[in-house]
Design an enzyme around this catalytic site. Structure first.
Site, PDB file in Angstrom:
ATOM      1  CE1 TYR A   1      -3.255 -13.772   1.989  1.00 32.27           C
ATOM      2  CE2 TYR A   1      -5.236 -13.933   3.516  1.00 32.27           C
ATOM      3  CZ  TYR A   1      -4.311 -13.063   3.168  1.00 32.27           C
ATOM      4  OH  TYR A   1      -4.217 -11.834   3.364  1.00 32.27           O
TER       5      TYR A   1
ATOM      6  CD  GLN B   1       0.824  -0.664  -2.476  1.00 36.50           C
ATOM      7  OE1 GLN B   1       0.141  -0.256  -1.704  1.00 36.50           O
ATOM      8  NE2 GLN B   1       0.877   0.128  -3.545  1.00 36.50           N
ATOM      9  CG  ASN B   2       1.367  -6.484  -6.450  1.00 33.64           C
ATOM     10  OD1 ASN B   2       0.586  -5.649  -5.998  1.00 33.64           O
ATOM     11  ND2 ASN B   2       1.463  -6.225  -7.698  1.00 33.64           N
TER      12      ASN B   2
ATOM     13  CG  HIS C   1       1.647  -4.728   1.617  1.00 35.95           C
ATOM     14  ND1 HIS C   1       0.632  -4.371   1.120  1.00 35.95           N
ATOM     15  CD2 HIS C   1       2.075  -3.962   2.587  1.00 35.95           C
ATOM     16  CE1 HIS C   1       0.623  -3.000   1.211  1.00 35.95           C
ATOM     17  NE2 HIS C   1       1.373  -2.633   2.276  1.00 35.95           N
TER      18      HIS C   1
ATOM     19  CB  CYS D   1       6.528 -26.023  16.753  1.00 36.25           C
ATOM     20  SG  CYS D   1       5.508 -24.853  16.916  1.00 36.25           S
TER      21      CYS D   1
ATOM     22  CG  ASN E   1      -4.162   3.274 -11.849  1.00 39.44           C
ATOM     23  OD1 ASN E   1      -5.569   2.879 -12.265  1.00 39.44           O
ATOM     24  ND2 ASN E   1      -3.663   3.190 -10.416  1.00 39.44           N
TER      25      ASN E   1
ATOM     26  CD  GLU F   1     -10.213   3.334 -11.983  1.00 45.37           C
ATOM     27  OE1 GLU F   1     -10.690   3.428 -10.595  1.00 45.37           O
ATOM     28  OE2 GLU F   1     -11.039   2.771 -12.554  1.00 45.37           O
TER      29      GLU F   1
ATOM     30  CB  ALA G   1       0.547  -1.754 -16.242  1.00 45.67           C
TER      31      ALA G   1
HETATM   32  C1  BJW Z   1      -4.509  -1.210 -13.355  1.00 48.07           C
HETATM   33  C2  BJW Z   1      -4.794  -2.286 -14.276  1.00 48.07           C
HETATM   34  C3  BJW Z   1      -3.897  -2.194 -15.226  1.00 48.07           C
HETATM   35  C4  BJW Z   1      -6.226  -2.152 -12.493  1.00 48.07           C
HETATM   36  N1  BJW Z   1      -2.995  -1.251 -15.544  1.00 48.07           N
HETATM   37  N2  BJW Z   1      -3.584  -0.292 -13.597  1.00 48.07           N
HETATM   38  C5  BJW Z   1      -2.339   6.427   7.810  1.00 48.07           C
HETATM   39  C6  BJW Z   1      -3.512   7.035   7.502  1.00 48.07           C
HETATM   40  C7  BJW Z   1      -4.545   6.286   7.308  1.00 48.07           C
HETATM   41  C8  BJW Z   1      -4.670   4.731   7.563  1.00 48.07           C
HETATM   42  C9  BJW Z   1      -3.459   4.405   8.143  1.00 48.07           C
HETATM   43  C10 BJW Z   1      -2.571   4.940   8.103  1.00 48.07           C
HETATM   44  N3  BJW Z   1      -1.458   4.362   8.680  1.00 48.07           N
HETATM   45  C11 BJW Z   1      -1.855   3.123   8.744  1.00 48.07           C
HETATM   46  C12 BJW Z   1      -3.350   3.068   8.202  1.00 48.07           C
HETATM   47  C13 BJW Z   1      -4.011   1.727   8.291  1.00 48.07           C
HETATM   48  C14 BJW Z   1      -3.988   1.039   7.050  1.00 48.07           C
HETATM   49  C15 BJW Z   1      -4.453   1.871   6.112  1.00 48.07           C
HETATM   50  O1  BJW Z   1      -3.639   2.470   5.017  1.00 48.07           O
HETATM   51  N4  BJW Z   1      -5.839   2.022   5.896  1.00 48.07           N
HETATM   52  C16 BJW Z   1      -6.309   2.696   4.587  1.00 48.07           C
HETATM   53  C17 BJW Z   1      -7.243   1.584   3.832  1.00 48.07           C
HETATM   54  C18 BJW Z   1      -7.107   3.949   5.289  1.00 48.07           C
HETATM   55  N5  BJW Z   1      -2.686   0.702   7.137  1.00 48.07           N
HETATM   56  C19 BJW Z   1      -1.967  -0.390   7.685  1.00 48.07           C
HETATM   57  O2  BJW Z   1      -2.579  -0.746   8.492  1.00 48.07           O
HETATM   58  C20 BJW Z   1      -0.485  -0.797   7.352  1.00 48.07           C
HETATM   59  N6  BJW Z   1       0.106  -0.705   8.670  1.00 48.07           N
HETATM   60  C21 BJW Z   1       0.802   0.289   9.072  1.00 48.07           C
HETATM   61  O3  BJW Z   1       0.596   1.336   8.657  1.00 48.07           O
HETATM   62  O4  BJW Z   1       1.504  -0.068  10.281  1.00 48.07           O
HETATM   63  C22 BJW Z   1       1.916   1.026  10.999  1.00 48.07           C
HETATM   64  C23 BJW Z   1       0.775   1.184  11.956  1.00 48.07           C
HETATM   65  C24 BJW Z   1       0.190   0.183  12.660  1.00 48.07           C
HETATM   66  C25 BJW Z   1      -1.115   0.404  13.297  1.00 48.07           C
HETATM   67  C26 BJW Z   1      -1.303   1.791  13.870  1.00 48.07           C
HETATM   68  C27 BJW Z   1      -0.831   2.732  13.175  1.00 48.07           C
HETATM   69  C28 BJW Z   1       0.291   2.423  12.412  1.00 48.07           C
HETATM   70  C29 BJW Z   1      -0.631  -2.050   6.764  1.00 48.07           C
HETATM   71  C30 BJW Z   1      -1.348  -2.093   5.526  1.00 48.07           C
HETATM   72  C31 BJW Z   1      -1.279  -3.681   4.948  1.00 48.07           C
HETATM   73  C32 BJW Z   1      -2.159  -3.767   3.584  1.00 48.07           C
HETATM   74  N7  BJW Z   1      -2.385  -5.148   3.420  1.00 48.07           N
HETATM   75  C33 BJW Z   1      -2.881  -5.459   2.110  1.00 48.07           C
HETATM   76  C34 BJW Z   1      -3.051  -6.969   2.229  1.00 48.07           C
HETATM   77  C35 BJW Z   1      -1.833  -7.768   1.936  1.00 48.07           C
HETATM   78  C36 BJW Z   1      -1.929  -9.171   1.962  1.00 48.07           C
HETATM   79  C37 BJW Z   1      -2.708  -9.715   0.766  1.00 48.07           C
HETATM   80  O5  BJW Z   1      -2.460  -9.495  -0.313  1.00 48.07           O
HETATM   81  O6  BJW Z   1      -3.625 -10.546   1.181  1.00 48.07           O
HETATM   82  O7  BJW Z   1      -2.267  -5.281   0.966  1.00 48.07           O
HETATM   83  S1  BJW Z   1      -4.562  -4.881   2.003  1.00 48.07           S
HETATM   84  C38 BJW Z   1      -4.440  -4.636   0.014  1.00 48.07           C
HETATM   85  O8  BJW Z   1      -4.404  -3.239  -0.337  1.00 48.07           O
HETATM   86  C39 BJW Z   1      -2.882  -5.457  -0.328  1.00 48.07           C
HETATM   87  C40 BJW Z   1      -2.457  -4.241  -1.366  1.00 48.07           C
HETATM   88  O9  BJW Z   1      -1.224  -4.431  -1.326  1.00 48.07           O
HETATM   89  C41 BJW Z   1      -2.808  -2.996  -0.667  1.00 48.07           C
HETATM   90  C42 BJW Z   1      -2.684  -1.971  -1.742  1.00 48.07           C
HETATM   91  O10 BJW Z   1      -3.760  -2.114  -2.695  1.00 48.07           O
HETATM   92  P1  BJW Z   1      -3.641  -1.817  -4.056  1.00 48.07           P
HETATM   93  O11 BJW Z   1      -1.995  -2.709  -4.762  1.00 48.07           O
HETATM   94  O12 BJW Z   1      -3.270  -0.190  -4.422  1.00 48.07           O
HETATM   95  O13 BJW Z   1      -4.480  -2.468  -5.164  1.00 48.07           O
HETATM   96  P2  BJW Z   1      -6.073  -1.885  -5.388  1.00 48.07           P
HETATM   97  O14 BJW Z   1      -7.017  -2.900  -5.781  1.00 48.07           O
HETATM   98  O15 BJW Z   1      -6.437  -1.062  -4.373  1.00 48.07           O
HETATM   99  O16 BJW Z   1      -5.790  -1.106  -6.809  1.00 48.07           O
HETATM  100  C43 BJW Z   1      -5.428  -1.467  -7.823  1.00 48.07           C
HETATM  101  C44 BJW Z   1      -5.257  -0.245  -8.955  1.00 48.07           C
HETATM  102  O17 BJW Z   1      -4.980  -0.762 -10.147  1.00 48.07           O
HETATM  103  C45 BJW Z   1      -6.492   0.610  -9.038  1.00 48.07           C
HETATM  104  O18 BJW Z   1      -6.160   1.977  -8.901  1.00 48.07           O
HETATM  105  C46 BJW Z   1      -6.754   0.165 -10.743  1.00 48.07           C
HETATM  106  O19 BJW Z   1      -7.417   1.246 -11.520  1.00 48.07           O
HETATM  107  C47 BJW Z   1      -5.461  -0.119 -11.163  1.00 48.07           C
HETATM  108  N8  BJW Z   1      -5.368  -1.003 -12.255  1.00 48.07           N
HETATM  109  N9  BJW Z   1      -5.971  -2.907 -13.524  1.00 48.07           N
HETATM  110  C48 BJW Z   1      -2.907  -0.449 -14.901  1.00 48.07           C
HETATM  111  N10 BJW Z   1      -4.301  -3.206 -16.268  1.00 48.07           N
HETATM  112 ZN    ZN Z   2       6.266 -23.283  14.819  1.00 50.88          ZN
END
Ligand code: BJW
Ligand code: ZN
Length: 244
Positions: free
Chosen positions: A68, A102-103, A120, A153, A216, A218, A234
């Site tokens: 981080y 999500q960022n 997030h 604390c 996106n 791709e 983007a």
């Molecule tokens: C460009 C570009 C350019 C590049 N121009 N484009 C239901 C079904 C299945 C699974 C689950 C479900 N419910 C819950 C889950 C589990 C889990 C999950 O989704 N797992 C999957 C991986 C299967 N979800 C969770 O646990 C969530 N909680 C939840 O649902 O709570 C309820 C619950 C709890 C317990 C049990 C059941 C329900 C929480 C999810 C938290 C995600 N956290 C993170 C880290 C955040 C902190 C940090 O930043 O460190 O969030 S993980 C990471 O992924 C981060 C992002 O916000 C998130 C999404 O990623 P994003 O933004 O899509 O990035 P990339 O890298 O994946 O994609 C980038 C894209 O950009 C690509 O497509 C490129 O092509 C494109 N690109 N350059 C345009 N120039």
């Molecule tokens: Zn504290």
């Protein structure tokens, strides 16, 4: 002259009084911030699922904080790019507007977006595991392996972000869904659409009969679900959606 996907998207946006935007890491890629998935998304030999979980923090808080702090340093030096700026313009011209990101990098707010919800969390916030206090947290000048950040604390601090398996902030999610289901157009930009619950947004929008546009680099799992899917950077495409 042939109508392009950019023309179609622009028409939908210009006619809409209410606009919803969902963004992911791809929107900050042109600011030099690494995305999560794909070849640039790796950090040392770890993946997001190795680091962004409560278990990872429990097992090795030093490693997680190191990740981080590394990301905080990159983000501190980054600037919003033309994609963030285009979204600011979009907000200025829409009667009703909501940006759900999500960022955790805070670049939308730094660019000037007003009605923005961070699903997030924020990387520059920490939360105390003992008393629950949240506070602004910046990376230390040098990384001392034994020095984990602590609250006044005495409790251990963790990044105030949402990890896998954790519940997303329910107030933010409900506000976003309430807006989404009443909007006219939804733009989904720079997300791979694999992380839930954000991944459900295109489907919800389609179910509600809302016009959907994806921008996106791709094709993704979302591409076949939306009305208009545009591939490219983007920072180049979003400004084009605003101008003739
Ligand atoms: C460009 C570009 C350019 C590049 N121009 N484009 C239901 C079904 C299945 C699974 C689950 C479900 N419910 C819950 C889950 C589990 C889990 C999950 O989704 N797992 C999957 C991986 C299967 N979800 C969770 O646990 C969530 N909680 C939840 O649902 O709570 C309820 C619950 C709890 C317990 C049990 C059941 C329900 C929480 C999810 C938290 C995600 N956290 C993170 C880290 C955040 C902190 C940090 O930043 O460190 O969030 S993980 C990471 O992924 C981060 C992002 O916000 C998130 C999404 O990623 P994003 O933004 O899509 O990035 P990339 O890298 O994946 O994609 C980038 C894209 O950009 C690509 O497509 C490129 O092509 C494109 N690109 N350059 C345009 N120039
Ligand atoms: Zn504290």
């Amino acid at each position: 002259m042939e109508t392009t996907n950019i023309d179609r998207a622009r028409d939908l946006i210009i006619r809409a009084r209410s606009v919803f935007v969902l963004t992911g890491a791809g929107i900050s890629a042109e600011s030099g911030i690494p995305t999560f998935r794909g070849t640039d998304g790796l950090w040392k030999n770890y993946s997001t699922t190795d680091l962004a979980t409560p278990e990872a923090f429990k097992n090795n808080p030093t490693l997680v904080w190191e990740w981080y702090h590394w990301r905080q340093r990159i983000i501190s030096q980054a600037q919003p790019n033309p994609a963030h700026q285009a979204i600011v313009q979009l907000e200025k011209h829409a009667e009703r507007f909501l940006l759900l990101t999500q960022n955790v990098d805070g670049l939308h707010v730094r660019a000037g977006s007003k009605n923005v919800l961070e699903l997030h969390g924020n990387i520059f916030r920490a939360r105390c595991l003992l008393c629950g206090a949240t506070l602004r947290h910046l990376p230390p000048d040098t990384e001392q392996e034994s020095d984990l950040p602590r609250c006044t604390c005495g409790g251990l601090l963790r990044p105030d972000v949402v990890w896998f398996g954790e519940t997303i902030p329910q107030d933010i999610w409900h506000t976003a869904l309430t807006f989404l289901t009443k909007t006219e157009v939804a733009i989904i930009c720079g997300t791979s659409g694999v992380v839930w619950p954000a991944a459900s947004i295109p489907e919800i929008a389609r179910h509600e009969g809302i016009a959907t546009i994806e921008v996106n680099l791709e094709p993704t799992g979302i591409s076949t679900m939306v009305d208009v899917s545009i591939q490219g950077k983007a920072g180049k495409l979003l400004p084009q959606l605003l101008h003739n």
